[in-house]
Design an enzyme around this catalytic site. Structure first.
Site, PDB file in Angstrom:
ATOM      1  CD  GLU A   1      -3.504   0.935  -7.868  1.00  0.00           C
ATOM      2  OE1 GLU A   1      -2.441   0.491  -8.334  1.00  0.00           O
ATOM      3  OE2 GLU A   1      -3.614   1.293  -6.691  1.00  0.00           O
TER       4      GLU A   1
ATOM      5  CG  HIS B   1       0.785   4.182  -6.373  1.00  0.00           C
ATOM      6  ND1 HIS B   1      -0.181   4.586  -7.267  1.00  0.00           N
ATOM      7  CD2 HIS B   1       0.591   2.832  -6.216  1.00  0.00           C
ATOM      8  CE1 HIS B   1      -0.921   3.563  -7.628  1.00  0.00           C
ATOM      9  NE2 HIS B   1      -0.475   2.484  -7.011  1.00  0.00           N
TER      10      HIS B   1
ATOM     11  CG  MET C   1      -1.853   1.173   1.312  1.00  0.00           C
ATOM     12  SD  MET C   1      -2.903   1.307  -0.140  1.00  0.00           S
ATOM     13  CE  MET C   1      -3.161   3.064  -0.219  1.00  0.00           C
TER      14      MET C   1
ATOM     15  CD  GLU D   1       2.473  -0.353  -3.763  1.00  0.00           C
ATOM     16  OE1 GLU D   1       1.775   0.663  -3.564  1.00  0.00           O
ATOM     17  OE2 GLU D   1       2.020  -1.366  -4.327  1.00  0.00           O
TER      18      GLU D   1
ATOM     19  CG  ASN E   1      -0.450   3.690   3.409  1.00  0.00           C
ATOM     20  OD1 ASN E   1      -1.629   3.686   3.168  1.00  0.00           O
ATOM     21  ND2 ASN E   1       0.214   2.599   3.761  1.00  0.00           N
TER      22      ASN E   1
END
Length: 893
Positions: free
Chosen positions: A337, A318, A280, A315, A282
C-alpha cells in the site's frame, strides 16, 4: 458426508480478544497448488464447491501438522479428502476453521459450502449490493466464502465457474480471462474464468448482475491488445468515460515510468454502490466504490474527477506492486500500500501540477496521519501486533508508508530508485515478500547501508527536527545545527535516531539561490545544486556551509523531503521573505502556512499581536494581484485547517481555534474585498465545461474567493452564490456555491438546499454531497441538523458512502460543531457506532476513531469523550474491530 453445521465468527464475548503478533509469524504448513471453484448463485442461498490441490510445506516444523482451512459465517455441507467423504470424527469445526488432523503430503480437499449473501450486511465476503452479487475479500473475507488457508503467503492459480439465472444475472465475472461460457438447463448459464498467475485468496473476486458495460482497448508497449471493460448498473450508463481514459493513461504511464506491462488479455472494473472501501485491486477484476468510477460534469466536482483518476491509477498499479508481488503477512501491508500510494502520487504529479499535488499530499498527511501518530492508536508503518487487521488500513500504513518510499527516492536519486523497484519486482515475482526484501533491493542498487533507515518501519510517532543557525561573516561560514527527537508513543518510550533526508537551500538578501557548499565537502560552485540533501542520522548534527559572507536565509525541508515536524526560529519577517522569494514551491507555501499558524494560535490564546497579520495580509494581496498559477494561488490563500491547528497545541479548545480562524478569515475577506471580487469575476470560466488543469484551477480559486466574500458579508456573498447556482453548468460550481450558502443562516441557504435535494435525490453520489454539505456546515445549529439528517428518509446505515457523508465528515471534518461543549456530538456518534457494530464492525470502528484523541482536549470535553468510549466498552458481544479501537484508546485511563 458430514452433518451440516455452521462455522461462524463475528462478535467476541472474550474479555480480551487475542492479539496477533509479528514475532509469532510462521510459514504455512501447507501450500495450495491449484484452486478450482464453482458458484451456484441463488437469491436465498448460494452453494460454493471448492477443490484444492494441497501440498505439504517440507520446511515447516514441527511436521506433520494438521491442515487448517479458515471458515467463518458459512454452512459446511460436504468435506472430502482425495474423493473420500470425511466422517465428523476425522475433522473438527472450531475457532473459525476446519481442521483435518492428518493429511498426506499431497492431496485433493473438496468442500461444499452454503452462503446467504443477501443477509451479509457486513459487506465482507460474498454479498449482494442491490441486485448484484459481489465480493470483498481483503483482508480476511475469503474465509466467508469457502474453507481455505486464508493468508497472503499461500498463493495459487484459480479457476472459477459461475452458474446463475441468465435473466437476473446476464453478466458473470471473475479473475483472469474468460475461457468458456454457455447455456444450461432451467434458463441458467455459466462462465468459466482462469487466472494463471498465483495469487493469495484476498485477491479473489466475483461479480454477477444485470450490468451495463463500456468497452475500450489498450495496446501495450510490446504490441498486445488488452480489452478494457467498465461495468456499472444500467442507470449509471454513460458515466465512465473519465474512468476509462484514466485507466488508459495509468497503463501508459506505468510502462513509461517503470517499464511494467499489463499481463492478461482483459482488465475489468466494476462499480458497486455498497462498498466499505474505496476500491479493491483483485487480479484482473477491480471492484470499485461508485464514488471512484462515475464522473460527469453534472454530477461530479473537479475533486471527484481527480480522485477517480488517482484511485483508478492506484488499483491498476497494484497489478505489480501488490498482486504479482504480494505481502508475506498483514504486518507487511505497507509493502504494497505505501509503495502503491507513492506510485499513485507520482502519476498524479505527472498528470497535473507537481507542486500542487505535493502540497495536497502533505496537507492530507498532516490532517489525518499526524494526529494518528500523536494518539493512543499510534503504530509503526509495520505494526508489531493487531487484534483486527481491518483496523490497520490506516493513514500511517498508507500515507506515511508512501512518504517512507519517497525518502528512498530522495536518498538514492530517481534513476537508482526506479532500478531498485524493478530489481525488487524481478526478484520476487509470484512471491509473497517482506519489507526487508524491498529495502535489500534498494541497498543493492544504491550500494549503500540502509539499516538505520529501516527504523522508519518499526518506530511510531512523528519525528521532530529542530534547526538553529549561526553565521561568521569573517570566514563566510554559515552553520545549521540540527537535532531530532521522536516523542513517546504507546509501547515505545525511548527511540533511537532515524535516518532523515533533509532537503535545504540557501537564499541571499535578494532571494537568489546560494550554492549550499559544505566546508567538509567542497565542490565547484557551478556544479552545486540549489537544493542539497543533508542526511541526518544522529540526535544532534551540525553542517557548515562556505561562501556565505552575508547571512543567508535557510529554506528547509524542501519538497517535504521527510514526514517530520520542523521547528525553526524563523521570525515573522523571515517567513514573509520566504513566502515572497523561495524558489521551492512547497517551501514557499509552507512559509505562508507557518506564518498563518502563528497568527491563528496567538489569536486563539487571546494574545494581541497585529504585525504578523499585516504581513500575512500583504502576502495575500501580493498573491491576488499577481496570479501566475491559479492552482498554486488557491493553495497559498487557503488557511490552515482547524484540524492542523489542533495538532500544534498541547490542550485543544475547539471553540477558540474556530473563533480565531473565522476571525482571520473574515478580516482577510473584508480588507481584500475588492481583490476577491476581481478574482471571483475574472476566474469565471467561459465556454463548455472542460476538465483541464487551467480550468480546474480557475474554478478552485473562484470558489475560494466566494468563500472569503461570504465569510465577512453573508448578504452580499449569498447573492453571488445564488447567481452562481442558477448559472452553473457543472457540479464544481454548484457544490462550491451550495457549500458557501450552507455555512450561513440566510434564507437563501435553506431554499437552495431544498431545491438541490429535489433535483438530485435520485443520484446517490450527488445526494451524498447534499448530506455532506450540511454535516460540514459551520452554522451553530449543525448538531441538531445532523440528528435530523440521520432520520431523513434518504439516509441509511446500510450504505457506507451515506454513513461517511454524514457521520464521517461531521466527526472528523467539522471539529467546531462535533466538539460542541454539551457533548451531544459524542453521544450521537456513539449511538450510531453501537448500532453499526451489530452488522458492519469495520465501518463502526472507523467512526469510533473520532473519539480516540480525547486526552488532548480541555477537561470538560475530555471527560465527555472518555465516557462515550467507556459506554462502548460496556456493550456485550462487541466486535473485535470496535473493541480494539476503544480499549486501546482507554488504556491507562
Amino acid at each position: 458426508m458430514v452433518d451440516p453445521r455452521s462455522v461462524t465468527s463475528h462478535a467476541t464475548n472474550e474479555a480480551h480478544p487475542a492479539a496477533v503478533h509479528l514475532s509469532d509469524y510462521r510459514p504455512p504448513p501447507y501450500f495450495v497448488d491449484r484452486a478450482d471453484l464453482c458458484f451456484e448463485l441463488g437469491e436465498e442461498t448460494t452453494e460454493v464447491r471448492a477443490s484444492l490441490k494441497i501440498r505439504r510445506n517440507p520446511h515447516f516444523s514441527p511436521s506433520p501438522a494438521p491442515l487448517r482451512l479458515d471458515a467463518e459465517e458459512l454452512e459446511l455441507i460436504e468435506l472430502s479428502l482425495d474423493g473420500q467423504p470425511l466422517d465428523v470424527t476425522v475433522h473438527r469445526l472450531e475457532g473459525g476453521a476446519v481442521r483435518i488432523a492428518t493429511v498426506p503430503d499431497q492431496c485433493i480437499v473438496e468442500t461444499v459450502s452454503r452462503l446467504r449473501p443477501a443477509e451479509n450486511r457486513a459487506l465482507n465476503g460474498l454479498y449482494q449490493s442491490g441486485g448484484m452479487f459481489c465480493t470483498q475479500c481483503e483482508a480476511e473475507g475469503f474465509r466467508r466464502i469457502t474453507p481455505y488457508p486464508d493468508r497472503p503467503d499461500v498463493l495459487a492459480p484459480f479457476t472459477t465457474t459461475i452458474i446463475a439465472r441468465r435473466d437476473a444475472y446476464p453478466v458473470l465475472l471473475s479473475n483472469g480471462d474468460c475461457i468458456e461460457a454457455g447455456a444450461l438447463e432451467d434458463e441458467r448459464h455459466y462462465t468459466k474464468w482462469s487466472d494463471p498467475h498465483p495469487k493469495p485468496s484476498y485477491l479473489f473476486a466475483l461479480v454477477a448482475g444485470d450490468l451495463s458495460c463500456q468497452h475500450g482497448r489498450f495496446t501495450t508497449a510490446s504490441g498486445r491488445t488488452v480489452d478494457l471493460s467498465l461495468y456499472t448498473e444500467p442507470s449509471n450508463r454513460g458515466k465512465t468515460d473519465h474512468a476509462l481514459a484514466s485507466l488508459q493513461r495509468a497503463m501508459r504511464w506505468d510502462e513509461q515510468a517503470y517499464g511494467l506491462e499489463y499481463d492478461l488479455d482483459t482488465y475489468i472494473v466494476v462499480a458497486v454502490n455498497d462498498f466499505n472501501m474505496g476500491a479493491m485491486e483483485n487480479k484482473g477484476l477491480n471492484i470499485f466504490n461508485t464514488q471512484y468510477v462515475l464522473a460527469t460534469p453534472d454530477t461530479a466536482t473537479d475533486s471527484d474527477f481527480e480522485n477517480v483518476e488517482a484511485v483508478i491509477g492506484h488499483e491498476y498499479f497494484h497489478n505489480w506492486t501488490g498482486n504479482r508481488v504480494t505481502c508475506r503477512d498483514w504486518f507487511q501491508l505497507s509493502l504494497k500500500e505505501g509503495l502503491t500510494v507513492f506510485r499513485e502520487h507520482q502519476f498524479a504529479e505527472a498528470m497535473g501540477s507537481p507542486a500542487v499535488q505535493r502540497i495536497q499530499q502533505v496537507r492530507t498527511l498532516r490532517n489525518s496521519q499526524f494526529p494518528e501518530d500523536a494518539g493512543p492508536l499510534a503504530h509503526p508503518v509495520r505494526p508489531d501486533s493487531y487484534i483486527e487487521i481491518n483496523n490497520f488500513y490506516t493513514a500511517t500504513v498508507y500515507d506515511k508508508g508512501a512518504e517512507v518510499i519517497r525518502m528512498y527516492r530522495v536518498l538514492l536519486g530517481e534513476d537508482a530508485f526506479r532500478r531498485g523497484v524493478r530489481l525488487y519486482l524481478e526478484r520476487h515475482d509470484g512471491q509473497a515478500a517482506t519489507i526487508e526484501d524491498f529495502l535489500c533491493a534498494m541497498e543493492d542498487v544504491g550500494a549503500t547501508d540502509l539499516s538505520q533507515f529501516a527504523r522508519w518501519y518499526c518506530q511510531a510517532g512523528t519525528p521532530r527536527l529542530r534547526v538553529s543557525d549561526e553565521h561568521d561573516p569573517e570566514t563566510g561560514v554559515y552553520t545549521l545545527h540540527v537535532s531530532q527527537r521522536t516523542p513517546p508513543t504507546p509501547g515505545q518510550a525511548e527511540k533511537p535516531p532515524l535516518h532523515i533526508p533533509l532537503a535545504i537551500g540557501l537564499l541571499d538578501a535578494e532571494g537568489r539561490e546560494l550554492p549550499p557548499r559544505l566546508v567538509e565537502d567542497p565542490v565547484d560552485e557551478d556544479s552545486c545544486s540549489a537544493t542539497r540533501i543533508l542526511e541526518v542520522k544522529a540526535a544532534e548534527q551540525s553542517y557548515r556551509f562556505t561562501g556565505c559572507f552575508e547571512r543567508p536565509r535557510p529554506s528547509l525541508l524542501r519538497g517535504f523531503s521527510a514526514p517530520v515536524k520542523l521547528e525553526c526560529s524563523y521570525s515573522d519577517d523571515d517567513l514573509a521573505f520566504l513566502l515572497a522569494h523561495d524558489t521551492d514551491p512547497f517551501a514557499r507555501w509552507e512559509a505562508g502556512q507557518q506564518l498563518a499558524v502563528r497568527i491563528l494560535l496567538d489569536k486563539a490564546a487571546g494574545h494581541r499581536r497585529t504585525g504578523g497579520l499585516d504581513l500575512l495580509q500583504e502576502g495575500f494581496r501580493h498573491s491576488l494581484e499577481r496570479i501566475v498559477d491559479p492552482a498554486l494561488t488557491a493553495e497559498a490563500l487557503t488557511l490552515p485547517s482547524e484540524i492542523y491547528l489542533a495538532e500544534q497545541v498541547d490542550e485543544v479548545d475547539p471553540e477558540a481555534l474556530h473563533s480565531a480562524r473565522e476571525g482571520v478569515r473574515r478580516h482577510l475577506g473584508q480588507s481584500l474585498r475588492e481583490l476577491w471580487l476581481t478574482v471571483y469575476h475574472k476566474c469565471s470560466t467561459t465556454g463548455p465545461w472542460r476538465f483541464e488543469p487551467e480550468n480546474v484551477a480557475r474554478r478552485r480559486l473562484r470558489n475560494l474567493a466566494l468563500a472569503y466574500l461570504i465569510g465577512f458579508d453573508p448578504a452580499e456573498g449569498a447573492g453571488h452564490a445564488v447567481r452562481q447556482l442558477e448559472r452553473a453548468d457543472n457540479m464544481t460550481d454548484r457544490y462550491g456555491a451550495l457549500s458557501c450558502l450552507a455555512d450561513t443562516e440566510r434564507p437563501e441557504a435553506d431554499e437552495a438546499l431544498k431545491a438541490f435535494h429535489l433535483q438530485w435525490r435520485h443520484e446517490p453520489l450527488v445526494l451524498d454531497k447534499w448530506f455532506r454539505v450540511q454535516a460540514l456546515s459551520l452554522r451553530e445549529d449543525t448538531p441538531e441538523r445532523v440528528r435530523t439528517l440521520l432520520a431523513h428518509e434518504d439516509f441509511t446505515l446500510e450504505n457506507p458512502n451515506r454513513v461517511r457523508s454524514v457521520l464521517g465528515v461531521y466527526s472528523r471534518g467539522n471539529p467546531a460543531r462535533f466538539h460542541a461543549p454539551d457533548g451531544g456530538g459524542y453521544t450521537l456518534l456513539t449511538d450510531q457506532v453501537l448500532e453499526l457494530d451489530a452488522f458492519n464492525p469495520q465501518l463502526a470502528a472507523r467512526l469510533a476513531g473520532s473519539l480516540t484523541q480525547w486526552r488532548r482536549y480541555e477537561p470538560i470535553r475530555k471527560n465527555l469523550m472518555r465516557r462515550q468510549l467507556e459506554r462502548i466498552m460496556e456493550k456485550d458481544s462487541l466486535s473485535k474491530d470496535v473493541y480494539e479501537v476503544a480499549s486501546k484508546s482507554l488504556e491507562g485511563a
